[in-house]
Design a protein around this motif. Structure first.
Motif, mmCIF file in Angstrom:
data_model
loop_
_atom_site.group_PDB
_atom_site.id
_atom_site.type_symbol
_atom_site.label_atom_id
_atom_site.label_comp_id
_atom_site.label_asym_id
_atom_site.label_seq_id
_atom_site.Cartn_x
_atom_site.Cartn_y
_atom_site.Cartn_z
ATOM 1 N N ASP A 38 0.802 -1.213 0.000
ATOM 2 C CA ASP A 38 0.000 0.000 0.000
ATOM 3 C C ASP A 38 0.837 1.265 0.000
ATOM 4 N N GLY A 39 2.082 1.155 0.339
ATOM 5 C CA GLY A 39 2.924 2.327 0.356
ATOM 6 C C GLY A 39 2.966 2.982 1.717
ATOM 7 N N ALA A 40 3.187 4.274 1.722
ATOM 8 C CA ALA A 40 3.361 5.016 2.969
ATOM 9 C C ALA A 40 2.557 6.310 2.915
ATOM 10 N N ALA A 41 2.324 6.864 4.072
ATOM 11 C CA ALA A 41 1.646 8.156 4.172
ATOM 12 C C ALA A 41 2.549 9.108 4.931
ATOM 13 N N VAL A 42 2.726 10.303 4.396
ATOM 14 C CA VAL A 42 3.502 11.342 5.059
ATOM 15 C C VAL A 42 2.525 12.452 5.429
ATOM 16 N N LEU A 43 2.280 12.606 6.720
ATOM 17 C CA LEU A 43 1.374 13.623 7.231
ATOM 18 C C LEU A 43 2.208 14.659 7.978
ATOM 19 N N ILE A 57 8.400 3.989 -3.878
ATOM 20 C CA ILE A 57 7.354 3.576 -2.947
ATOM 21 C C ILE A 57 6.164 4.527 -3.094
ATOM 22 N N PRO A 58 4.992 4.013 -3.447
ATOM 23 C CA PRO A 58 3.836 4.896 -3.580
ATOM 24 C C PRO A 58 3.503 5.522 -2.232
ATOM 25 N N SER A 59 3.100 6.785 -2.267
ATOM 26 C CA SER A 59 2.843 7.458 -1.003
ATOM 27 C C SER A 59 1.713 8.469 -1.128
ATOM 28 N N LEU A 60 1.165 8.795 0.022
ATOM 29 C CA LEU A 60 0.148 9.820 0.149
ATOM 30 C C LEU A 60 0.784 10.948 0.949
ATOM 31 N N LEU A 61 0.752 12.150 0.409
ATOM 32 C CA LEU A 61 1.314 13.309 1.098
ATOM 33 C C LEU A 61 0.171 14.198 1.549
ATOM 34 N N MET A 62 0.275 14.678 2.778
ATOM 35 C CA MET A 62 -0.770 15.551 3.293
ATOM 36 C C MET A 62 -0.163 16.514 4.289
ATOM 37 N N SER A 63 -0.464 17.790 4.103
ATOM 38 C CA SER A 63 -0.095 18.787 5.107
ATOM 39 C C SER A 63 -1.393 19.350 5.660
ATOM 40 N N PHE A 64 -1.394 19.606 6.950
ATOM 41 C CA PHE A 64 -2.624 20.079 7.572
ATOM 42 C C PHE A 64 -2.307 21.027 8.720
ATOM 43 N N LEU A 122 -1.777 15.111 -1.805
ATOM 44 C CA LEU A 122 -1.243 14.581 -3.056
ATOM 45 C C LEU A 122 -1.130 13.077 -2.894
ATOM 46 N N ALA A 123 -1.930 12.338 -3.647
ATOM 47 C CA ALA A 123 -1.933 10.883 -3.543
ATOM 48 C C ALA A 123 -1.015 10.275 -4.585
ATOM 49 N N ARG A 124 -0.194 9.376 -4.133
ATOM 50 C CA ARG A 124 0.697 8.583 -4.975
ATOM 51 C C ARG A 124 1.450 9.412 -6.017
ATOM 52 N N PRO A 125 2.364 10.268 -5.573
ATOM 53 C CA PRO A 125 3.148 11.027 -6.550
ATOM 54 C C PRO A 125 4.008 10.093 -7.387
ATOM 55 N N ARG A 126 4.227 10.468 -8.610
ATOM 56 C CA ARG A 126 5.035 9.639 -9.506
ATOM 57 C C ARG A 126 6.479 9.610 -9.044
ATOM 58 N N PRO A 127 7.138 8.453 -9.172
ATOM 59 C CA PRO A 127 8.547 8.388 -8.800
ATOM 60 C C PRO A 127 9.362 9.371 -9.633
ATOM 61 N N SER A 128 10.183 10.139 -8.952
ATOM 62 C CA SER A 128 10.959 11.154 -9.649
ATOM 63 C C SER A 128 12.205 11.481 -8.853
ATOM 64 N N PRO A 129 13.338 11.637 -9.533
ATOM 65 C CA PRO A 129 14.547 12.059 -8.827
ATOM 66 C C PRO A 129 14.558 13.568 -8.572
ATOM 67 N N PHE A 142 5.215 21.450 -2.968
ATOM 68 C CA PHE A 142 4.127 20.916 -2.152
ATOM 69 C C PHE A 142 4.242 21.395 -0.708
ATOM 70 N N PHE A 143 5.451 21.391 -0.157
ATOM 71 C CA PHE A 143 5.654 21.745 1.242
ATOM 72 C C PHE A 143 6.098 23.194 1.443
ATOM 73 N N ALA A 144 6.146 23.980 0.378
ATOM 74 C CA ALA A 144 6.563 25.374 0.503
ATOM 75 C C ALA A 144 5.560 26.168 1.331
ATOM 76 N N PRO A 145 6.049 27.139 2.077
ATOM 77 C CA PRO A 145 5.108 27.972 2.839
ATOM 78 C C PRO A 145 4.213 28.756 1.878
ATOM 79 N N PRO A 146 2.977 28.992 2.267
ATOM 80 C CA PRO A 146 2.066 29.740 1.381
ATOM 81 C C PRO A 146 2.565 31.181 1.202
#
Length: 157
Positions: free
Chosen positions: A80-85, A121-128, A136-143, A151-155
């Motif tokens: 299932d991959g991983a989740a980064v919250l 590794i497929p992953s789910l990214l979420m900031s809250f 962002l669900a399952r981002p494509r593998p990328s170097p 995605f994580f930049a301050p607004p």
């Protein structure tokens, strides 16, 4: 300011450079006698035994009750991959300097998410904060690190 730690690339290279050995169960899958339809604990179906089935898969308790030879089929286990919250709420303001807690959370989240992607590794990214900010669900593998930096930049205000 970079959010993805540049030292993470070395960790990914070291991990990918490891010699992978296949577990013993995979070598037995080549032989049709040992082929299984699934290996999880989730029951998919129960069906009549056929001559091509492995006799060790017969459900002997069910056979004793029903008088028929049956086998249980199970669902394949999936990765299932991983989740980064990442918590970006105001509760992180209790650290030494104002804003350092949120910066540290963004750096850890971006670095971890990039490493998972680089490893495939497929992953789910979420900031809250009080509610989900970005998902962002399952981002494509990328170097490349740009997508994770964004995605994580301050607004911007």
């Amino acid at each position: 300011m970079r959010l993805v730690d540049p030292r993470a690339a070395g960790l990914v290279r070291a991990f990918l450079g490891r010699r992978r050995s296949s577990p013993p169960s995979r070598s037995s899958r080549r032989d049709p006698m040992f082929r299984r339809s699934g290996s999880s604990f989730d029951l998919k179906s129960v069906r009549d035994w056929q001559l091509s089935d492995d006799p060790r898969r017969i459900d002997w308790r069910l056979a004793a009750r029903s008088g028929r030879l049956c086998v249980k089929e199970f669902y394949e286990e999936e990765s299932d991959g991983a989740a980064v919250l990442v918590d970006l709420s105001s509760s992180l303001g209790i650290l030494d300097e104002p804003g350092q807690g949120m910066l540290a959370a963004r750096q850890v989240g971006a670095t971890l998410a990039w490493m998972l992607s680089a490893l495939g590794i497929p992953s789910l990214l979420m900031s809250f904060a009080e509610k989900p900010l970005h998902i962002l669900a399952r981002p494509r593998p990328s170097p490349a690190t740009a997508a994770f930096e964004a995605f994580f930049a301050p607004p911007t205000e």
